[in-house]
Write a protein that holds these residues in place. Structure first.
Motif, PDB file in Angstrom:
ATOM      1  N   PRO A  93     -47.139  11.253  22.415  1.00  0.00           N
ATOM      2  CA  PRO A  93     -45.770  10.187  21.740  1.00  0.00           C
ATOM      3  C   PRO A  93     -46.382   8.561  21.976  1.00  0.00           C
ATOM      4  O   PRO A  93     -47.894   8.987  22.827  1.00  0.00           O
ATOM      5  CB  PRO A  93     -44.213  10.712  21.991  1.00  0.00           C
ATOM      6  CG  PRO A  93     -44.612  11.067  23.606  1.00  0.00           C
ATOM      7  CD  PRO A  93     -46.162  12.163  23.333  1.00  0.00           C
ATOM      8  N   CYS A 117     -44.815  16.690  20.926  1.00  0.00           N
ATOM      9  CA  CYS A 117     -44.391  16.061  19.682  1.00  0.00           C
ATOM     10  C   CYS A 117     -44.928  17.554  18.335  1.00  0.00           C
ATOM     11  O   CYS A 117     -45.033  17.064  17.116  1.00  0.00           O
ATOM     12  CB  CYS A 117     -44.918  14.616  18.850  1.00  0.00           C
ATOM     13  SG  CYS A 117     -44.834  13.460  20.484  1.00  0.00           S
ATOM     14  N   GLU A 177     -41.849  17.556  16.149  1.00  0.00           N
ATOM     15  CA  GLU A 177     -42.197  17.127  15.187  1.00  0.00           C
ATOM     16  C   GLU A 177     -42.600  16.440  14.425  1.00  0.00           C
ATOM     17  O   GLU A 177     -43.246  16.199  13.380  1.00  0.00           O
ATOM     18  CB  GLU A 177     -42.166  15.441  16.037  1.00  0.00           C
ATOM     19  CG  GLU A 177     -41.532  13.934  15.805  1.00  0.00           C
ATOM     20  CD  GLU A 177     -41.291  13.099  16.750  1.00  0.00           C
ATOM     21  OE1 GLU A 177     -41.909  12.888  16.716  1.00  0.00           O
ATOM     22  OE2 GLU A 177     -41.293  13.789  18.220  1.00  0.00           O
TER      23      GLU A 177
END
Ligand code: BYC
Length: 318
Positions: free
Chosen positions: A117, A280, A283
């Motif tokens: 991130p 992540c 995502e």
């Protein structure tokens, strides 16, 4: 084609590689050479496109208009790199749709680094400095790769990438010369991005499945470990100029080898991220698949428009 004919073609191909000749799309090539290139070039393209996401996250929050304009341009450049690479890969006989399908289904990988991130603005500096810095070292070597379209794409990409690296370093320089809080933010970003940046170069040579064959075909010009060492040797003095410390207690210049010795990379973490379990991964995939699905109407409209134009041209001609 008989076995003997294939052997002859292979011998001619090997001799061309030996002479450092470029292989072009219409030239004969072994099927494994073609497949290996499709794998690496498409994964490289996917990395550029997925790589837009962590930085895109900061476009609306860049601290000044100048920073925002530079970041926007950088992210746009990355889309361009993805497009050059998808086009280079298409010359090997795979379609864009097939490549997207491989990314969206998880069959094709993309660089592990983009599964971390971007928490603070300093992360944008660290990505430019470290991630683009690592990418250039890898890509300068690829400018001499044996497959023509890939090598030519790399020349252009490297020019833009070196600008990206400098803009990242300039962000780090500004922060590290700023307030105590800004310096701490820069140090924190270096702490979090250092080890993942070293992982970008891939597994140790002895654990690398493809390096030996790719070196023979001159797809790779340097091994994962050689490039990683080059990156460390180049980057540590840059951290010194910033007044930041590299988060590795074992890092030490070795006057005998002329290189920095460094600590053990957490390979368990690397493989976890590569296999889809990084912070992540989920995502990033949701963002890409979502963009593909939301863009369906644009693709349909473009196809309908092209069809309409084709009919008009045919009606005129006929
Ligand atoms: N992450 O045998 P190995 C950028 C996989 S984007 C994930 O050493 P190879 C930027 C590897 O694919 C820069 N997977 O493989 C964009 C293989 O699995 P498969 C991206 C990794 O191919 C936006 C397995 O591990 N650069 O600059 O000989 C913003 C065994 O590895 C990774 C490129 O793509 C990894 N880090 O060597 C900012 C460069 N490492 O495929 C910046 C082109 C390894 O058998 N690629 N794996 O399932 C290469 O140079 C090589 O493919 C690698 C790996 C050095 C990455």
């Amino acid at each position: 084609m008989s076995e003997r004919e294939v052997k002859n073609l292979e011998a001619i191909f090997d001799a061309r590689i030996e002479r450092d000749e470029r292989i072009e799309p219409k030239d004969w090539m072994p099927e494994k050479y073609r497949q290996t290139h499709i794998r690496q070039i498409s994964q490289h393209a996917h990395s550029e496109i997925v790589g837009m996401l962590p930085e895109g996250n900061w476009i609306t929050r860049a601290p000044s208009l100048r920073r925002k304009a530079a970041l926007l341009a950088k992210v746009q450049d990355e889309a361009g790199h993805g497009l050059y690479l998808y086009s280079a890969c298409e010359t090997l006989g795979i379609t864009r749709e097939e490549m997207y399908e491989q990314l969206h289904s998880g069959k094709a990988k993309y660089s592990s680094i983009f599964n971390y991130p971007t928490i603070t603005w300093a992360d944008i500096g660290a990505i430019g400095w470290l991630v683009d810095g690592a990418a250039i070292i890898n890509q300068v070597a690829l400018c001499n790769t044996s497959y023509g379209p890939y090598a030519r794409a790399m020349v252009r990409i490297c020019k833009e990438e070196s600008f990206h690296q400098r803009q990242g370093y300039e962000i780090m320089l500004t922060l590290s010369r700023g307030t105590e809080e800004q310096k701490a933010m820069a140090q924190d970003a270096l702490n979090r991005w250092w080890w993942p940046s070293l992982m970008m170069f891939g597994p140790r040579d002895e654990a690398s499945t493809h390096t030996a064959q790719s070196m023979k075909w001159k797809l790779k010009r340097k091994t994962n470990d050689e490039l990683r060492q080059q990156f460390i040797d180049q980057t540590v003095p840059q951290a010194d100029i910033l007044g930041l410390s590299v988060p590795d207690p074992d890092l030490k210049f070795n006057p005998e080898t002329g290189h920095y010795d460094f600590g053990e990379i957490d390979w368990k973490e690397f493989w976890q991220v590569v296999k889809g379990h990084g912070p992540c991964n989920k995502e990033r995939m949701e963002a890409r698949v979502g963009a593909w699905e939301r863009g369906a109407w644009v693709r349909d409209a473009a196809m309908a428009h092209a069809e309409k134009n084709k009919n008009k041209t045919m009606a005129k001609a006929g």
